[in-house]
Design an enzyme around this catalytic site. Structure first.
Site, short mmCIF file in Angstrom:
data_model
loop_
_atom_site.label_atom_id
_atom_site.label_comp_id
_atom_site.label_asym_id
_atom_site.label_seq_id
_atom_site.Cartn_x
_atom_site.Cartn_y
_atom_site.Cartn_z
N LYS A 91 15.54 -12.43 22.17
CA LYS A 91 16.80 -12.64 22.27
C LYS A 91 17.28 -12.90 23.80
O LYS A 91 16.52 -12.06 24.78
CB LYS A 91 17.27 -11.41 21.82
N SER A 127 24.69 -9.54 16.31
CA SER A 127 24.69 -10.41 17.32
C SER A 127 23.41 -11.24 17.66
O SER A 127 23.43 -12.16 18.58
CB SER A 127 25.23 -9.61 18.84
N SER A 169 23.30 -5.38 14.81
CA SER A 169 22.77 -6.47 15.31
C SER A 169 21.31 -7.27 15.14
O SER A 169 21.21 -8.38 15.37
CB SER A 169 23.10 -6.55 16.68
#
Lengths: 96, 481
Positions: free
Chosen positions: B79, B154, B178
């Protein structure tokens, strides 16, 4: 809407948050923040009399360690990320 | 054999036995990326040359017996809020659009020590603020199960990359759901460990008291293996917990006899989609058939988790994001005049709307005159939420429920009404507030073919119970229907 956000409040929050909003953004922010605060106001329904505020879920204390440098000298690499640099230092606009 | 259909653990085992090389594995993934990335946009940065070079090096080390880790040679996606030395790390924000870290996040270092091959950095909601990956400054990611829909957020790029076989597994971060929510939307496994289990050193902070790093992957075996690899006590993160029981793969046993599972009645209310409810309850029934003791109970305070979370997370975000000022790294507004004007212009131009919204709210709830009424009040309600979970875990080993009230919404339908979007976090958010571990496991699809996720939550440090329960479910479930 129970929470009416005034122009003064938005100005003040803008100063705290270091944000410069356009007139349009300000109007939107007033609406959004009012709505959010109305929603957050639900928390007043919860009886928290005598409850200690919990900042961390575990009972964390300060974690001390010896102050020994373990990383190398990354000055050049770090400065390469800076929008402005000169003689091994960050360059900023005039401060007054 | 199609390499891409292997799990991370299966691939590592074939690399170890010499049937596949790390170089072939990385090439297979890069070919897949060439095929599908233009449609899904899972990545912000793809390091093709770096990944190939690293795969060659790792392959030599595996062949010579120096690298024996359970994930050696397996390509991974990271990420884009985890710092990677020498590789662009943007948090999907314009303000960090050109930031090249000088060090690597500890969790990523732990994977590298095990011989991981990093493919690149995945797209996300800007600074991890959002539930759809639509707040990214670098374009939306599409859900590989149906590209008309969002991948969740997210960590949407990470979840989508796993679902699209554009990596074998990925790291994400979870502040209010997330990891678990995009895993659910994309039909993959995702886990947030107990707060403090994985070092946050090198994770660009959003809500520091809530943030945890965790895996997004193809199955529970991969999940346990990855978590075992990234968990470590780290002096560089002062909230890192010293725990000796991180041999999570030891819990991969199909056995839930006598495990007490509680289903919160207050999770199954009007807001929950009928098909999601049916699939989740069917999963509970399956665990019951495997020998678990399943009961309903009242958890309480469920509706207060979201306002508590948004107060605390916004407050912490407003403080954490003060560092982005146009001096040390990232974007700087041009010709802004004196210093304070430069700060303001830089931040106003560099941050997107959702990030500004949360910084403003956070600044407000922390400001003099409102601190007690909002921030302190939220910390008190948090204490009560934690107590409600403590009471529940006195009776149950695992809490079972949905991950999200619905399956993935369509692209473009969520951002217009932020409050409505926040309500979608109702089942995941309290887990972060209480510091608990939670896992999302696929448990079916709805009538539109979109995946439904089952969430299992354990008490602090009870990852093994959680992994064992999830593994048992996965074995009993078989292929997802």
């Amino acid at each position: 809407m129970a929470n009416v956000i005034s122009d003064e409040t938005i100005e003040y929050v803008g100063i705290l948050a270091k944000l410069e909003l356009s007139e349009e953004e300000k109007e939107q922010a007033k609406k959004d923040m009012g709505k959010m605060l109305d929603y957050i106001d639900q928390l007043s329904e919860v009886d928290t009399e005598g409850v200690e505020p919990m900042s961390h879920v575990f009972d964390l204390n300060n974690c001390f360690r010896e102050d020994i440098v373990t990383n190398g000298d990354d000055r050049e690499a770090m400065l390469r990320n800076a929008p402005g640099q000169k003689d091994g230092m960050f360059v900023v606009p005039r401060t007054f | 054999m199609d390499i891409l259909n292997l799990t991370a653990v299966q691939l590592a085992s074939l690399i170890k036995s010499g049937e596949v090389t790390a170089v072939e594995a990385v090439q297979a993934v890069l070919d897949q990326i060439d095929q599908t990335e233009s449609e899904y946009h899972c990545y912000v940065t793809i390091d093709r040359e770096g990944a190939r070079k690293r795969a060659r090096e790792v392959q030599e080390e595996i062949a010579s017996g120096r690298l024996t880790g359970k994930l050696a040679g397996v390509p991974v996606a990271i990420k884009d809020n985890l710092c990677t030395q020498g590789m662009l790390t943007t948090c999907s924000s314009k303000i960090l659009g050109n930031f090249i870290p000088t060090y690597t996040a500890e969790a990523v270092r732990n994977l590298e020590r095990q011989g991981a091959v990093i493919l690149g950095k995945t797209n996300m909601d800007e600074f991890a603020m959002g539930s759809t990956t639509e707040t990214s400054a670098f374009g939306v990611t599409k859900n590989p199960r149906n590209p008309q829909h969002v991948p969740g957020g997210s960590s949407g790029g990470s979840a989508a990359a796993v679902a699209a076989n554009e990596c074998f597994y990925a790291l994400g971060s979870d502040t209010g759901g997330s990891i678990r929510q995009p895993a659910s939307y994309c039909g993959v496994v995702g886990m947030k460990p107990t707060y403090g289990t994985v070092s946050r050193y090198g994770l660009i902070a959003y809500g520091s008291s809530l943030d945890q790093i965790g895996p997004l992957c193809k199955d529970v075996t991969d999940c346990a293996t990855i978590l075992e690899a990234i968990a470590s006590h780290d002096e560089k993160d002062s909230t890192s917990v010293k725990r000796g029981d991180t041999d999570f793969t030891a819990a991969l046993n199909a056995d839930v006899k006598g495990v007490r599972i509680g289903i919160p009645r207050d999770y199954f209310t009007d807001g929950l989609d009928r098909e999601v409810k049916e699939k989740v309850l069917a999963a509970a029934q399956l665990l019951k058939e495997q020998g678990a003791v399943v009961e309903e109970f009242d958890l309480g305070l469920v509706e207060y988790a979201i306002p508590t979370y948004y107060t605390i997370a916004a407050a912490e975000a407003s403080s954490n994001l003060e560092r982005f000022d146009g001096v040390k790294y990232g974007y700087r507004a041009e010709d802004a005049g004196e210093l304070h004007r430069m700060y303001k212009r830089t931040r106003s131009e560099g941050f997107g709307a959702e990030v500004k919204r949360r910084i403003m709210l956070g600044s407000f709830v922390l400001s003099s005159g409102y601190y007690d009424a909002y921030y302190l009040k939220a910390l008190k309600v948090k204490a009560k939420l934690k107590k409600a979970f403590d009471d529940a875990f006195a009776k149950y080993d695992v809490i079972l429920g949905p991950v999200a009230p619905t399956t993935a919404p369509k692209l473009g339908e969520s951002l217009a009404d932020p409050l409505k979007m926040y309500l979608g976090d109702i089942y995941t958010i309290s887990v972060n507030l209480a510091g608990l571990p939670g896992i999302s496991v696929p448990c079916g699809t709805d009538g539109k073919g979109l995946p439904v996720g089952l969430q299992l939550v354990g008490d602090c440090f009870a990852e093994k119970t959680l992994i064992q329960t999830a593994y048992t479910y996965e074995q009993a479930r078989g292929e997802v229907r």
